[in-house]
Design a protein around this motif. Sequence first.
Motif, PDB file in Angstrom:
ATOM      1  N   GLY A  23      33.105  19.025  71.380  1.00  0.00           N
ATOM      2  CA  GLY A  23      32.435  20.269  71.056  1.00  0.00           C
ATOM      3  C   GLY A  23      31.101  20.458  71.740  1.00  0.00           C
ATOM      4  O   GLY A  23      30.347  21.372  71.398  1.00  0.00           O
ATOM      5  N   ALA A  24      30.783  19.586  72.709  1.00  0.00           N
ATOM      6  CA  ALA A  24      29.506  19.659  73.432  1.00  0.00           C
ATOM      7  C   ALA A  24      28.309  19.461  72.507  1.00  0.00           C
ATOM      8  O   ALA A  24      27.260  20.068  72.681  1.00  0.00           O
ATOM      9  N   VAL A  25      28.481  18.598  71.521  1.00  0.00           N
ATOM     10  CA  VAL A  25      27.327  18.190  70.725  1.00  0.00           C
ATOM     11  C   VAL A  25      26.686  16.992  71.415  1.00  0.00           C
ATOM     12  O   VAL A  25      27.203  16.445  72.374  1.00  0.00           O
ATOM     13  N   ALA A  26      25.523  16.585  70.919  1.00  0.00           N
ATOM     14  CA  ALA A  26      24.913  15.342  71.343  1.00  0.00           C
ATOM     15  C   ALA A  26      24.513  14.576  70.090  1.00  0.00           C
ATOM     16  O   ALA A  26      24.449  15.136  68.993  1.00  0.00           O
ATOM     17  N   VAL A  27      24.249  13.299  70.257  1.00  0.00           N
ATOM     18  CA  VAL A  27      23.976  12.447  69.110  1.00  0.00           C
ATOM     19  C   VAL A  27      22.817  11.521  69.415  1.00  0.00           C
ATOM     20  O   VAL A  27      22.622  11.092  70.558  1.00  0.00           O
ATOM     21  N   ARG A 198      20.616  28.795  79.349  1.00  0.00           N
ATOM     22  CA  ARG A 198      21.899  29.461  79.537  1.00  0.00           C
ATOM     23  C   ARG A 198      22.792  28.639  80.460  1.00  0.00           C
ATOM     24  O   ARG A 198      23.999  28.496  80.213  1.00  0.00           O
ATOM     25  N   GLU A 199      22.224  28.067  81.527  1.00  0.00           N
ATOM     26  CA  GLU A 199      22.992  27.216  82.433  1.00  0.00           C
ATOM     27  C   GLU A 199      23.550  26.007  81.698  1.00  0.00           C
ATOM     28  O   GLU A 199      24.700  25.610  81.900  1.00  0.00           O
ATOM     29  N   ARG A 200      22.732  25.418  80.843  1.00  0.00           N
ATOM     30  CA  ARG A 200      23.173  24.255  80.077  1.00  0.00           C
ATOM     31  C   ARG A 200      24.307  24.619  79.129  1.00  0.00           C
ATOM     32  O   ARG A 200      25.286  23.882  78.987  1.00  0.00           O
ATOM     33  N   ALA A 205      28.794  23.811  75.976  1.00  0.00           N
ATOM     34  CA  ALA A 205      29.600  24.352  74.885  1.00  0.00           C
ATOM     35  C   ALA A 205      30.576  25.431  75.359  1.00  0.00           C
ATOM     36  O   ALA A 205      31.736  25.458  74.934  1.00  0.00           O
ATOM     37  N   ALA A 206      30.101  26.328  76.235  1.00  0.00           N
ATOM     38  CA  ALA A 206      30.991  27.385  76.710  1.00  0.00           C
ATOM     39  C   ALA A 206      32.139  26.799  77.529  1.00  0.00           C
ATOM     40  O   ALA A 206      33.291  27.217  77.396  1.00  0.00           O
ATOM     41  N   GLY A 256      26.765  16.243  80.865  1.00  0.00           N
ATOM     42  CA  GLY A 256      26.329  17.573  80.452  1.00  0.00           C
ATOM     43  C   GLY A 256      24.973  17.594  79.780  1.00  0.00           C
ATOM     44  O   GLY A 256      24.444  18.657  79.492  1.00  0.00           O
ATOM     45  N   THR A 257      24.370  16.424  79.536  1.00  0.00           N
ATOM     46  CA  THR A 257      23.059  16.398  78.900  1.00  0.00           C
ATOM     47  C   THR A 257      21.988  16.125  79.935  1.00  0.00           C
ATOM     48  O   THR A 257      22.235  15.560  80.988  1.00  0.00           O
ATOM     49  N   ALA A 258      20.782  16.506  79.601  1.00  0.00           N
ATOM     50  CA  ALA A 258      19.626  16.210  80.438  1.00  0.00           C
ATOM     51  C   ALA A 258      18.734  15.246  79.687  1.00  0.00           C
ATOM     52  O   ALA A 258      18.887  15.018  78.497  1.00  0.00           O
TER      53      ALA A 258
END
Length: 263
Positions: A23-27, A198-200, A205-206, A256-258
């Motif tokens: 789901g494009a979450v982070a932890v 928006r790019e992220r 998630a999108a 996908g994370t920075a």
Amino acid sequence: MGTQAPRAADTTTSAAGFAGLPGAVAVSHLQVYDWEAADGVRGGTPHLHLTCAEGYVVTAGRGAVQTLAPVGFDVTPLAPGALVWFTPGTIHRLVNEDGLRIVVLMQNNGLPEAGDAVLTLPPEYLTDPETYARAVRIPDAAEASEAGQAAVARRRRDLAVEGFTVLRTAWEAGDTRPLLDFQRAAAALVRPRVARWRERWEAGAAEAARQTGVQLDRLDAGDASHLAEARLHTRLPAAHGRFGMCGRLDTYEVPGTAAPAAG
């Protein structure tokens, strides 16, 4: 013992789907600050997020989360096993009563720890992005010792508690104007970052949602070929004990994370 998937497969997307966390979450793992504030409460830095929901899974200790939103002020107890989450715009302050530790779930690939947060500082610190950035910045290890970083994080927390107390006191007296003013100031502060956010979101998630749509289309057509590209991904914490907004953080680097901001 299994082997790790090849690095070449560790991209944001593939035919098998989005390669970030579900789901494009982070932890992250959070050990909540036990520093006492001026009001006698031990805990973290009050703040809100502009575009992200956030959730807590309590793994150890006891405490609470104080929340303030247009619907009111509340205090929610936290104990092992508790799961709580809140939507964007909810000011939240973690309270540490006894060794509180939490797994934090963050929407949009961890954007809450990479910029989508505004601390409840007094209004004079919210006038422009540069003034705010100076007030919230924690020096890195090359600039200050751990004790020096802790001192800056604690001063920042205390400033935010000062601002939060004003907002809460006004709201309880029936005056919602300070809270609305803070929300408007927060929106103005983050506006220059929205294009990057928006790019992220598009890449995170999108894209994860789009990939699910592709997979559903394939299955509906009797095509299960994407299952041939199934992969396992595994990570150990990339950083330990970072000074975050609410406590010491162990963070992960996932597709996908920075790199997290000094939040």
